[in-house]
Scaffold this motif. Structure first.
Motif, PDB file in Angstrom:
ATOM      1  N   ILE A 157      46.427  56.722  35.851  1.00 19.82           N
ATOM      2  CA  ILE A 157      45.762  56.232  34.739  1.00 19.82           C
ATOM      3  C   ILE A 157      44.362  55.640  34.890  1.00 19.82           C
ATOM      4  O   ILE A 157      44.108  54.926  35.858  1.00 19.82           O
ATOM      5  CB  ILE A 157      46.640  55.067  33.906  1.00 19.82           C
ATOM      6  CG1 ILE A 157      47.816  55.594  33.433  1.00 19.82           C
ATOM      7  CG2 ILE A 157      45.724  54.199  32.721  1.00 19.82           C
ATOM      8  CD1 ILE A 157      49.011  54.634  33.076  1.00 19.82           C
ATOM      9  N   ARG A 158      43.422  55.852  34.049  1.00 20.99           N
ATOM     10  CA  ARG A 158      42.049  55.095  34.110  1.00 20.99           C
ATOM     11  C   ARG A 158      42.131  53.926  33.147  1.00 20.99           C
ATOM     12  O   ARG A 158      42.005  54.488  32.041  1.00 20.99           O
ATOM     13  CB  ARG A 158      41.124  56.037  33.874  1.00 20.99           C
ATOM     14  CG  ARG A 158      39.621  55.555  33.836  1.00 20.99           C
ATOM     15  CD  ARG A 158      38.470  56.839  33.310  1.00 20.99           C
ATOM     16  NE  ARG A 158      37.281  56.091  33.072  1.00 20.99           N
ATOM     17  CZ  ARG A 158      36.202  57.138  32.719  1.00 20.99           C
ATOM     18  NH1 ARG A 158      36.426  58.438  32.807  1.00 20.99           N
ATOM     19  NH2 ARG A 158      35.076  56.258  32.533  1.00 20.99           N
ATOM     20  N   PRO A 159      41.914  52.959  33.652  1.00 19.97           N
ATOM     21  CA  PRO A 159      42.322  51.825  32.657  1.00 19.97           C
ATOM     22  C   PRO A 159      41.171  51.549  31.695  1.00 19.97           C
ATOM     23  O   PRO A 159      41.107  50.999  30.677  1.00 19.97           O
ATOM     24  CB  PRO A 159      42.691  50.377  33.590  1.00 19.97           C
ATOM     25  CG  PRO A 159      42.876  51.288  34.819  1.00 19.97           C
ATOM     26  CD  PRO A 159      42.248  52.424  34.892  1.00 19.97           C
ATOM     27  N   TYR A 160      39.736  51.618  32.553  1.00 16.83           N
ATOM     28  CA  TYR A 160      38.608  51.174  31.756  1.00 16.83           C
ATOM     29  C   TYR A 160      37.574  52.266  31.432  1.00 16.83           C
ATOM     30  O   TYR A 160      37.354  53.009  32.485  1.00 16.83           O
ATOM     31  CB  TYR A 160      38.094  49.917  32.339  1.00 16.83           C
ATOM     32  CG  TYR A 160      39.034  48.924  32.603  1.00 16.83           C
ATOM     33  CD1 TYR A 160      39.514  48.659  33.979  1.00 16.83           C
ATOM     34  CD2 TYR A 160      39.657  48.126  31.664  1.00 16.83           C
ATOM     35  CE1 TYR A 160      40.406  47.687  34.119  1.00 16.83           C
ATOM     36  CE2 TYR A 160      40.487  47.159  32.083  1.00 16.83           C
ATOM     37  CZ  TYR A 160      40.923  46.813  33.243  1.00 16.83           C
ATOM     38  OH  TYR A 160      41.563  45.902  33.662  1.00 16.83           O
ATOM     39  N   ALA A 161      37.006  52.454  30.387  1.00 14.00           N
ATOM     40  CA  ALA A 161      35.867  53.358  30.011  1.00 14.00           C
ATOM     41  C   ALA A 161      34.759  53.113  31.092  1.00 14.00           C
ATOM     42  O   ALA A 161      34.112  54.078  31.289  1.00 14.00           O
ATOM     43  CB  ALA A 161      35.588  53.120  28.536  1.00 14.00           C
ATOM     44  N   ASN A 162      34.466  51.959  31.393  1.00 12.40           N
ATOM     45  CA  ASN A 162      33.403  51.654  32.169  1.00 12.40           C
ATOM     46  C   ASN A 162      33.283  51.690  33.547  1.00 12.40           C
ATOM     47  O   ASN A 162      32.647  51.115  34.540  1.00 12.40           O
ATOM     48  CB  ASN A 162      32.548  50.208  31.621  1.00 12.40           C
ATOM     49  CG  ASN A 162      33.483  49.205  31.671  1.00 12.40           C
ATOM     50  OD1 ASN A 162      34.641  49.219  32.392  1.00 12.40           O
ATOM     51  ND2 ASN A 162      33.000  48.015  31.670  1.00 12.40           N
ATOM     52  N   ASN A 163      34.538  52.183  33.968  1.00 15.44           N
ATOM     53  CA  ASN A 163      34.899  52.175  35.413  1.00 15.44           C
ATOM     54  C   ASN A 163      35.754  53.420  35.757  1.00 15.44           C
ATOM     55  O   ASN A 163      37.008  53.602  35.053  1.00 15.44           O
ATOM     56  CB  ASN A 163      35.742  51.104  35.826  1.00 15.44           C
ATOM     57  CG  ASN A 163      36.365  50.926  37.463  1.00 15.44           C
ATOM     58  OD1 ASN A 163      36.209  52.045  37.950  1.00 15.44           O
ATOM     59  ND2 ASN A 163      36.538  50.039  37.790  1.00 15.44           N
ATOM     60  N   ARG A 164      35.163  54.461  36.663  1.00 17.58           N
ATOM     61  CA  ARG A 164      35.723  55.671  36.512  1.00 17.58           C
ATOM     62  C   ARG A 164      37.021  55.600  37.500  1.00 17.58           C
ATOM     63  O   ARG A 164      37.616  56.991  37.701  1.00 17.58           O
ATOM     64  CB  ARG A 164      34.570  56.906  37.363  1.00 17.58           C
ATOM     65  CG  ARG A 164      34.085  56.288  38.768  1.00 17.58           C
ATOM     66  CD  ARG A 164      33.298  57.192  39.009  1.00 17.58           C
ATOM     67  NE  ARG A 164      32.594  56.842  40.562  1.00 17.58           N
ATOM     68  CZ  ARG A 164      33.208  57.274  41.538  1.00 17.58           C
ATOM     69  NH1 ARG A 164      34.272  57.937  41.497  1.00 17.58           N
ATOM     70  NH2 ARG A 164      32.705  56.679  42.599  1.00 17.58           N
ATOM     71  N   PHE A 165      37.213  54.591  38.074  1.00 17.17           N
ATOM     72  CA  PHE A 165      38.351  54.455  39.100  1.00 17.17           C
ATOM     73  C   PHE A 165      39.727  54.906  38.260  1.00 17.17           C
ATOM     74  O   PHE A 165      39.812  54.299  37.236  1.00 17.17           O
ATOM     75  CB  PHE A 165      38.413  53.537  40.043  1.00 17.17           C
ATOM     76  CG  PHE A 165      37.264  53.617  40.924  1.00 17.17           C
ATOM     77  CD1 PHE A 165      36.223  52.619  40.583  1.00 17.17           C
ATOM     78  CD2 PHE A 165      37.198  54.351  41.906  1.00 17.17           C
ATOM     79  CE1 PHE A 165      35.206  52.497  41.524  1.00 17.17           C
ATOM     80  CE2 PHE A 165      36.342  54.379  42.807  1.00 17.17           C
ATOM     81  CZ  PHE A 165      35.349  53.617  42.574  1.00 17.17           C
ATOM     82  N   THR A 166      40.744  55.483  38.853  1.00 20.46           N
ATOM     83  CA  THR A 166      42.000  55.683  38.356  1.00 20.46           C
ATOM     84  C   THR A 166      43.083  55.084  39.242  1.00 20.46           C
ATOM     85  O   THR A 166      42.646  54.950  40.589  1.00 20.46           O
ATOM     86  CB  THR A 166      42.301  57.097  38.106  1.00 20.46           C
ATOM     87  OG1 THR A 166      42.644  57.973  39.200  1.00 20.46           O
ATOM     88  CG2 THR A 166      41.194  57.806  37.150  1.00 20.46           C
ATOM     89  N   TYR A 167      44.301  54.730  38.695  1.00 20.04           N
ATOM     90  CA  TYR A 167      45.248  54.099  39.582  1.00 20.04           C
ATOM     91  C   TYR A 167      46.445  54.788  39.250  1.00 20.04           C
ATOM     92  O   TYR A 167      46.792  55.013  38.103  1.00 20.04           O
ATOM     93  CB  TYR A 167      45.179  52.516  39.349  1.00 20.04           C
ATOM     94  CG  TYR A 167      44.006  51.897  39.554  1.00 20.04           C
ATOM     95  CD1 TYR A 167      42.990  51.915  38.473  1.00 20.04           C
ATOM     96  CD2 TYR A 167      43.436  51.484  40.614  1.00 20.04           C
ATOM     97  CE1 TYR A 167      41.811  51.005  38.761  1.00 20.04           C
ATOM     98  CE2 TYR A 167      42.142  50.958  40.795  1.00 20.04           C
ATOM     99  CZ  TYR A 167      41.307  50.767  39.912  1.00 20.04           C
ATOM    100  OH  TYR A 167      40.127  50.202  40.018  1.00 20.04           O
ATOM    101  N   GLY A 168      47.303  54.459  40.238  1.00 18.99           N
ATOM    102  CA  GLY A 168      48.803  54.991  40.074  1.00 18.99           C
ATOM    103  C   GLY A 168      49.659  53.704  39.504  1.00 18.99           C
ATOM    104  O   GLY A 168      49.653  53.066  40.081  1.00 18.99           O
ATOM    105  N   TYR A 169      50.667  54.009  38.710  1.00 17.16           N
ATOM    106  CA  TYR A 169      51.351  53.101  38.068  1.00 17.16           C
ATOM    107  C   TYR A 169      52.919  53.672  37.989  1.00 17.16           C
ATOM    108  O   TYR A 169      53.056  54.845  38.058  1.00 17.16           O
ATOM    109  CB  TYR A 169      50.968  52.725  36.721  1.00 17.16           C
ATOM    110  CG  TYR A 169      49.546  51.903  36.607  1.00 17.16           C
ATOM    111  CD1 TYR A 169      48.523  52.790  36.362  1.00 17.16           C
ATOM    112  CD2 TYR A 169      49.603  50.737  36.777  1.00 17.16           C
ATOM    113  CE1 TYR A 169      47.248  51.992  36.389  1.00 17.16           C
ATOM    114  CE2 TYR A 169      48.379  50.090  36.661  1.00 17.16           C
ATOM    115  CZ  TYR A 169      47.160  50.580  36.637  1.00 17.16           C
ATOM    116  OH  TYR A 169      46.055  50.088  36.608  1.00 17.16           O
ATOM    117  N   TRP A 170      53.980  52.752  38.254  1.00 15.89           N
ATOM    118  CA  TRP A 170      55.038  53.150  38.281  1.00 15.89           C
ATOM    119  C   TRP A 170      55.607  52.325  37.261  1.00 15.89           C
ATOM    120  O   TRP A 170      55.402  51.157  37.019  1.00 15.89           O
ATOM    121  CB  TRP A 170      55.803  52.824  39.996  1.00 15.89           C
ATOM    122  CG  TRP A 170      55.304  53.764  40.974  1.00 15.89           C
ATOM    123  CD1 TRP A 170      54.309  53.486  41.595  1.00 15.89           C
ATOM    124  CD2 TRP A 170      55.895  55.048  41.164  1.00 15.89           C
ATOM    125  NE1 TRP A 170      54.027  54.540  42.725  1.00 15.89           N
ATOM    126  CE2 TRP A 170      55.048  55.460  42.245  1.00 15.89           C
ATOM    127  CE3 TRP A 170      56.966  55.700  40.838  1.00 15.89           C
ATOM    128  CZ2 TRP A 170      55.285  56.715  43.063  1.00 15.89           C
ATOM    129  CZ3 TRP A 170      56.881  56.904  41.467  1.00 15.89           C
ATOM    130  CH2 TRP A 170      56.043  57.341  42.629  1.00 15.89           C
TER     131      TRP A 170
END
Length: 122
Positions: A99-112
């Motif tokens: 998931i990419r949480p924020y529009a102004n931040n291109r980073f994505t993170y894995g969530y469980w």
């Protein structure tokens, strides 16, 4: 914060069916890949099925032809239809999303998710 919540697990006899659901909520700009994993006691967590944003899917060999992954992007949900269940399918099933949480931040993170128990009796 992002949360994934699974539902739909339970006890079923061999040959039966279950449908797992997972919904994502919280700060979400967009969701990339979504997947289902499972972990039986004493084993490592393994990939069961995955779905990309492009519509591709892939499955573990052990579930091909029996399980189907699908998703509803508008509702931020992923599903796992499990048919012809076997005792070997008994495990805790976990939802995963990139998931990419924020529009102004291109980073994505894995969530469980927290997991849902599936028990198949013989």
């Amino acid at each position: 914060q992002v949360q994934l919540v699974e539902s739909g697990g339970g006890l079923v006899q061999a040959g039966g069916s279950l449908r797992l659901s997972c919904v994502a909520s919280g700060s979400i700009f967009n969701i990339n890949d979504m997947a289902w994993y499972r972990q039986a006691p004493g084993t490592q967590r393994e990939l069961v099925a995955a779905s990309t944003t492009g519509g591709s899917t892939n499955y573990a060999n052990s579930v091909k032809g029996r399980f189907t992954i699908s998703r509803d992007n508008a509702k931020k949900m992923v599903f796992l239809q499990m048919n012809s269940l076997k005792p070997d399918d008994t495990a805790v099933y976990y939802c995963y999303a990139d998931i990419r949480p924020y529009a102004n931040n291109r980073f994505t993170y894995g969530y469980w998710g927290q997991g849902t128990q599936v028990t198949v009796s013989s």
